[in-house]
Design a protein around this motif. Structure first.
Motif, PDB file in Angstrom:
ATOM      1  N   GLN A 100       0.807  -1.218   0.000  1.00 43.33           N
ATOM      2  CA  GLN A 100       0.000   0.000   0.000  1.00 43.33           C
ATOM      3  C   GLN A 100       0.841   1.270   0.000  1.00 43.33           C
ATOM      4  O   GLN A 100       0.307   2.356  -0.232  1.00 43.33           O
ATOM      5  CB  GLN A 100      -0.962   0.004   1.190  1.00 43.33           C
ATOM      6  N   MET A 101       2.149   1.155   0.239  1.00 36.52           N
ATOM      7  CA  MET A 101       2.998   2.327   0.044  1.00 36.52           C
ATOM      8  C   MET A 101       3.683   2.265  -1.320  1.00 36.52           C
ATOM      9  O   MET A 101       3.528   3.146  -2.163  1.00 36.52           O
ATOM     10  CB  MET A 101       4.071   2.468   1.123  1.00 36.52           C
ATOM     11  N   THR A 102       4.396   1.172  -1.588  1.00 34.02           N
ATOM     12  CA  THR A 102       5.238   1.106  -2.781  1.00 34.02           C
ATOM     13  C   THR A 102       4.434   1.116  -4.069  1.00 34.02           C
ATOM     14  O   THR A 102       4.796   1.793  -5.032  1.00 34.02           O
ATOM     15  CB  THR A 102       6.126  -0.147  -2.730  1.00 34.02           C
ATOM     16  N   TYR A 103       3.322   0.366  -4.111  1.00 30.11           N
ATOM     17  CA  TYR A 103       2.569   0.228  -5.353  1.00 30.11           C
ATOM     18  C   TYR A 103       1.417   1.217  -5.471  1.00 30.11           C
ATOM     19  O   TYR A 103       1.245   1.864  -6.503  1.00 30.11           O
ATOM     20  CB  TYR A 103       2.043  -1.202  -5.485  1.00 30.11           C
ATOM     21  N   SER A 104       0.613   1.328  -4.437  1.00 28.12           N
ATOM     22  CA  SER A 104      -0.579   2.176  -4.532  1.00 28.12           C
ATOM     23  C   SER A 104      -0.333   3.614  -4.098  1.00 28.12           C
ATOM     24  O   SER A 104      -1.033   4.528  -4.529  1.00 28.12           O
ATOM     25  CB  SER A 104      -1.716   1.579  -3.688  1.00 28.12           C
ATOM     26  N   GLY A 105       0.637   3.814  -3.204  1.00 27.67           N
ATOM     27  CA  GLY A 105       0.870   5.153  -2.681  1.00 27.67           C
ATOM     28  C   GLY A 105      -0.168   5.607  -1.673  1.00 27.67           C
ATOM     29  O   GLY A 105      -0.226   6.788  -1.332  1.00 27.67           O
ATOM     30  N   VAL A 106      -0.981   4.668  -1.170  1.00 29.52           N
ATOM     31  CA  VAL A 106      -2.021   5.022  -0.199  1.00 29.52           C
ATOM     32  C   VAL A 106      -1.410   5.370   1.153  1.00 29.52           C
ATOM     33  O   VAL A 106      -1.827   6.321   1.820  1.00 29.52           O
ATOM     34  CB  VAL A 106      -3.039   3.867  -0.047  1.00 29.52           C
ATOM     35  N   VAL A 107      -0.397   4.605   1.559  1.00 26.77           N
ATOM     36  CA  VAL A 107       0.214   4.758   2.888  1.00 26.77           C
ATOM     37  C   VAL A 107       1.403   5.720   2.813  1.00 26.77           C
ATOM     38  O   VAL A 107       2.169   5.705   1.847  1.00 26.77           O
ATOM     39  CB  VAL A 107       0.653   3.383   3.421  1.00 26.77           C
ATOM     40  N   HIS A 108       1.558   6.535   3.832  1.00 27.82           N
ATOM     41  CA  HIS A 108       2.636   7.524   3.864  1.00 27.82           C
ATOM     42  C   HIS A 108       3.826   7.093   4.710  1.00 27.82           C
ATOM     43  O   HIS A 108       4.957   7.478   4.414  1.00 27.82           O
ATOM     44  CB  HIS A 108       2.100   8.854   4.397  1.00 27.82           C
ATOM     45  N   PHE A 109       3.558   6.322   5.770  1.00 27.48           N
ATOM     46  CA  PHE A 109       4.631   5.878   6.655  1.00 27.48           C
ATOM     47  C   PHE A 109       4.397   4.420   7.048  1.00 27.48           C
ATOM     48  O   PHE A 109       3.257   4.030   7.315  1.00 27.48           O
ATOM     49  CB  PHE A 109       4.691   6.728   7.934  1.00 27.48           C
ATOM     50  N   VAL A 110       5.468   3.629   7.108  1.00 32.32           N
ATOM     51  CA  VAL A 110       5.387   2.236   7.538  1.00 32.32           C
ATOM     52  C   VAL A 110       6.083   2.115   8.891  1.00 32.32           C
ATOM     53  O   VAL A 110       7.229   2.564   9.063  1.00 32.32           O
ATOM     54  CB  VAL A 110       6.047   1.290   6.513  1.00 32.32           C
ATOM     55  N   ALA A 111       5.376   1.516   9.853  1.00 35.16           N
ATOM     56  CA  ALA A 111       5.907   1.353  11.203  1.00 35.16           C
ATOM     57  C   ALA A 111       6.172  -0.123  11.492  1.00 35.16           C
ATOM     58  O   ALA A 111       5.439  -0.995  11.032  1.00 35.16           O
ATOM     59  CB  ALA A 111       4.920   1.916  12.231  1.00 35.16           C
ATOM     60  N   ASP A 112       7.197  -0.384  12.267  1.00 36.58           N
ATOM     61  CA  ASP A 112       7.537  -1.765  12.616  1.00 36.58           C
ATOM     62  C   ASP A 112       6.474  -2.394  13.508  1.00 36.58           C
ATOM     63  O   ASP A 112       6.194  -3.592  13.401  1.00 36.58           O
ATOM     64  CB  ASP A 112       8.896  -1.817  13.320  1.00 36.58           C
ATOM     65  N   ASP A 113       5.901  -1.609  14.393  1.00 34.27           N
ATOM     66  CA  ASP A 113       4.865  -2.106  15.306  1.00 34.27           C
ATOM     67  C   ASP A 113       4.055  -0.924  15.823  1.00 34.27           C
ATOM     68  O   ASP A 113       4.252   0.219  15.391  1.00 34.27           O
ATOM     69  CB  ASP A 113       5.490  -2.901  16.469  1.00 34.27           C
ATOM     70  N   ASP A 114       3.144  -1.202  16.754  1.00 33.95           N
ATOM     71  CA  ASP A 114       2.252  -0.150  17.251  1.00 33.95           C
ATOM     72  C   ASP A 114       3.019   0.988  17.936  1.00 33.95           C
ATOM     73  O   ASP A 114       2.707   2.164  17.742  1.00 33.95           O
ATOM     74  CB  ASP A 114       1.242  -0.742  18.244  1.00 33.95           C
ATOM     75  N   LYS A 115       4.019   0.639  18.743  1.00 32.59           N
ATOM     76  CA  LYS A 115       4.776   1.683  19.432  1.00 32.59           C
ATOM     77  C   LYS A 115       5.503   2.581  18.437  1.00 32.59           C
ATOM     78  O   LYS A 115       5.539   3.809  18.590  1.00 32.59           O
ATOM     79  CB  LYS A 115       5.765   1.056  20.422  1.00 32.59           C
ATOM     80  N   HIS A 116       6.074   1.964  17.418  1.00 34.75           N
ATOM     81  CA  HIS A 116       6.765   2.743  16.383  1.00 34.75           C
ATOM     82  C   HIS A 116       5.778   3.644  15.650  1.00 34.75           C
ATOM     83  O   HIS A 116       6.094   4.794  15.324  1.00 34.75           O
ATOM     84  CB  HIS A 116       7.464   1.792  15.402  1.00 34.75           C
ATOM     85  N   ALA A 117       4.570   3.151  15.407  1.00 33.21           N
ATOM     86  CA  ALA A 117       3.543   3.960  14.737  1.00 33.21           C
ATOM     87  C   ALA A 117       3.212   5.204  15.564  1.00 33.21           C
ATOM     88  O   ALA A 117       3.036   6.302  15.004  1.00 33.21           O
ATOM     89  CB  ALA A 117       2.290   3.125  14.505  1.00 33.21           C
ATOM     90  N   MET A 118       3.109   5.036  16.883  1.00 32.36           N
ATOM     91  CA  MET A 118       2.813   6.186  17.745  1.00 32.36           C
ATOM     92  C   MET A 118       3.968   7.190  17.732  1.00 32.36           C
ATOM     93  O   MET A 118       3.756   8.406  17.752  1.00 32.36           O
ATOM     94  CB  MET A 118       2.532   5.734  19.181  1.00 32.36           C
ATOM     95  N   GLU A 119       5.209   6.686  17.657  1.00 33.48           N
ATOM     96  CA  GLU A 119       6.376   7.577  17.599  1.00 33.48           C
ATOM     97  C   GLU A 119       6.358   8.403  16.314  1.00 33.48           C
ATOM     98  O   GLU A 119       6.635   9.612  16.327  1.00 33.48           O
ATOM     99  CB  GLU A 119       7.662   6.756  17.672  1.00 33.48           C
ATOM    100  N   ILE A 120       6.038   7.747  15.188  1.00 33.73           N
ATOM    101  CA  ILE A 120       5.956   8.465  13.916  1.00 33.73           C
ATOM    102  C   ILE A 120       4.861   9.522  13.981  1.00 33.73           C
ATOM    103  O   ILE A 120       5.040  10.662  13.531  1.00 33.73           O
ATOM    104  CB  ILE A 120       5.697   7.487  12.751  1.00 33.73           C
ATOM    105  N   CYS A 121       3.724   9.145  14.553  1.00 31.40           N
ATOM    106  CA  CYS A 121       2.606  10.082  14.675  1.00 31.40           C
ATOM    107  C   CYS A 121       3.008  11.306  15.488  1.00 31.40           C
ATOM    108  O   CYS A 121       2.710  12.449  15.105  1.00 31.40           O
ATOM    109  CB  CYS A 121       1.411   9.378  15.309  1.00 31.40           C
TER     110      CYS A 121
END
Length: 523
Positions: free
Chosen positions: A227-248
């Protein structure tokens, strides 16, 4: 409530005990077994995610006692803690946000009428208070037992996504399944962060196999890489939930709370150091690539930037950073990929980023090294004209400060599309290596000097001679400087200081535009 007492017989102590028991039940979510299963899949629970995202002791939950009213298919009298979604407000680095976090341990986080109403209430609160909205998705989809009421809930969510658009930042985190109509709500927000444990798609593998005969896994179809590489829908990829919160949290640090505010300032420095290494970063061979990220890291504060859609349309870089404390959005060609050409995906990626930055008062810094638009039958059939026009529209419509630095190649229509003076750039500087022309010397000489080359005894030698003559006259920044299309020609080492001073000078920019409802961006 104690069985031995009626409500009229209960003391305040009894009522407080009853309240505490009800809150304990709600906070227990779907029970220990389901929570353990969530953890075994490498996922946090809905409440744990909120705890990681928000500052300690800042959460104020809202509508915790909300309950569905469905009586169909075994739902009558069924208790669903918080109706499957935790909602409320809190602080991220001391700044107010509103949130919704779906609880997969309670009926799979399925969205019903009240569930969606809770989400919409938080969106309304974001509008009312001018604060960002964060939606953490982890849901099996619509609550089928509620039928059209569940579908109506999705519709109201989409409508309010649109109302919030351009007013407050909206960030979606995909931390579990996000399928069918549910995927459109994140798509209507500004940024999507997806974990490696999550999938999102409109139709799942089983339906695709049934309808088209294609076989694909859920990960191949809707995983974060797809969903990031092909579709471009996703902006950031996180390793897990904690990493996702850090990116946010990092993303929010660059953004204002709403469209009426400026982005938060970072630390300022009194003296801007010269970055000498930039003077040697451009290869002497004009055909040789280099990593534009190295340039970015040398002109932004602490070499730190947050890149969006890193593996989608890699010939274009879009990222947030700070330059002497000021938040900026950077758009840059990447010579390491497709020589930095503009194609359909790069045009879409950059134009949407430009419009986001403009909506939220974030200045634009454009780093230019572009040989042109990507040629090819598939690009033409795919609509490179209308997609490329999006960049022209986005830059022309942007009223925030716009600063462009031309590093090397800036040819033809692509030169114009990369925030040229003609599209309203406020400051344009060029490095001595910049080649600003209608096209490259090789192509231009073949057209301009066609007859001279054809008449020469040694056509190859004559061609090289005339290519060099064209390059000497036109493939420099000095003609553009004479025409005032370039404000200054600077040493690369001066770039950080130049941009920082321009940002300070343009901080009070006012841009008068004709009154209209809105322009019509190319599709």
């Amino acid at each position: 409530m104690p069985e031995s007492k009626t409500r009229s017989q209960m003391t305040m102590a009894d009522r407080i005990a009853e309240l505490r028991e009800k809150k304990k039940t709600i906070r227990g979510m779907g029970g220990e077994k389901r929570i353990d299963k969530q953890h075994s899949q490498g996922k946090l629970t809905a409440r744990e995610r909120v705890d990681v995202l928000l500052d300690p002791d800042s959460m104020q939950e809202q509508n915790a006692f909300a309950a569905h009213r469905c009586v169909n298919f075994g739902m009558e009298g069924k208790f669903v803690p918080a109706d499957g979604v935790i909602t409320g407000c809190g602080a991220v680095d001391g700044r107010l946000v509103h949130f919704a976090s779906q609880d997969f341990t309670s009926v799979g986080g399925a969205a019903g009428e009240i569930h969606s109403e809770k989400v919409v209430n938080m969106m309304k609160a974001s509008l009312k208070t001018g604060s960002p909205f964060v939606f953490i998705n982890d849901s099996g989809g619509a609550r089928i037992q509620e039928g059209i009421d569940a579908l109506s809930g999705y519709g109201r969510t989409f409508y309010h996504n649109t109302l919030l658009s351009g007013v407050v930042p909206q960030i979606s985190l995909i931390c579990g399944p996000c399928a069918g109509g549910a995927a459109y709500a994140p798509a209507l927000t500004d940024f999507i962060i997806q974990t490696r444990q999550a999938q999102m798609f409109i139709t799942g593998p089983a339906v695709i196999k049934q309808v088209t005969g294609e076989e694909v896994t859920a990960e191949q179809l809707g995983g974060p890489e797809a969903q990031m590489t092909y579709s471009g829908v996703v902006h950031f990829v996180a390793d897990d939930d904690k990493h996702a919160m850090e990116i946010c949290k990092k993303l929010l640090s660059f953004l204002p709370a709403n469209n009426m505010e400026d982005p938060p300032m970072g630390p300022r420095v009194e003296t801007m150091e010269v970055e000498e290494s930039l003077n040697s970063i451009i290869p002497d061979n004009p055909r040789q690539g280099y990593d534009m990220r190295d340039v970015i890291s040398k002109i932004v504060d602490d070499g730190d930037f947050l890149e969006s859609q890193q593996t989608f349309a890699q010939n274009m870089i879009t990222c947030f950073a700070r330059i002497n404390g000021r938040s900026v959005g950077i758009i840059a060609n990447q010579p390491m990929v497709k020589a930095g050409c503009l194609d359909i995906d790069a045009s879409d990626k950059s134009s949407r980023f430009i419009r986001f930055c403009n909506a939220f008062n974030i200045p634009l810094v454009t780093l230019v090294d572009v040989p042109g638009f990507m040629p090819g039958v598939q690009q033409e059939y795919g609509g490179i004209i209308r997609h490329g026009a999006k960049m022209l529209f986005a830059y022309s419509a942007a009223t925030v400060p716009k600063i462009s630095i031309m590093l090397r190649k800036a040819y033809g229509g692509a030169y114009l599309a990369m925030s040229s003076k003609q599209l309203g750039a406020d400051r344009v500087a060029a490095w001595p290596s910049a080649e600003i022309a209608v096209m490259g010397a090789e192509g231009a000489a073949g057209i301009v000097f066609r007859k001279e080359i054809a008449a020469a005894d040694d056509q190859a030698a004559k061609r090289e001679e005339l290519i060099e003559a064209y390059r000497e006259k036109f493939s420099t920044p000095y003609i553009a400087g004479q025409r005032q299309l370039v404000d200054d020609i600077i040493e690369p080492s001066e770039t950080r200081r130049y941009v920082a001073m321009a940002l300070d000078a343009l901080s009070s920019k006012r841009d008068v535009r004709p009154e209209k409802k809105h322009g019509l961006i190319p599709l």
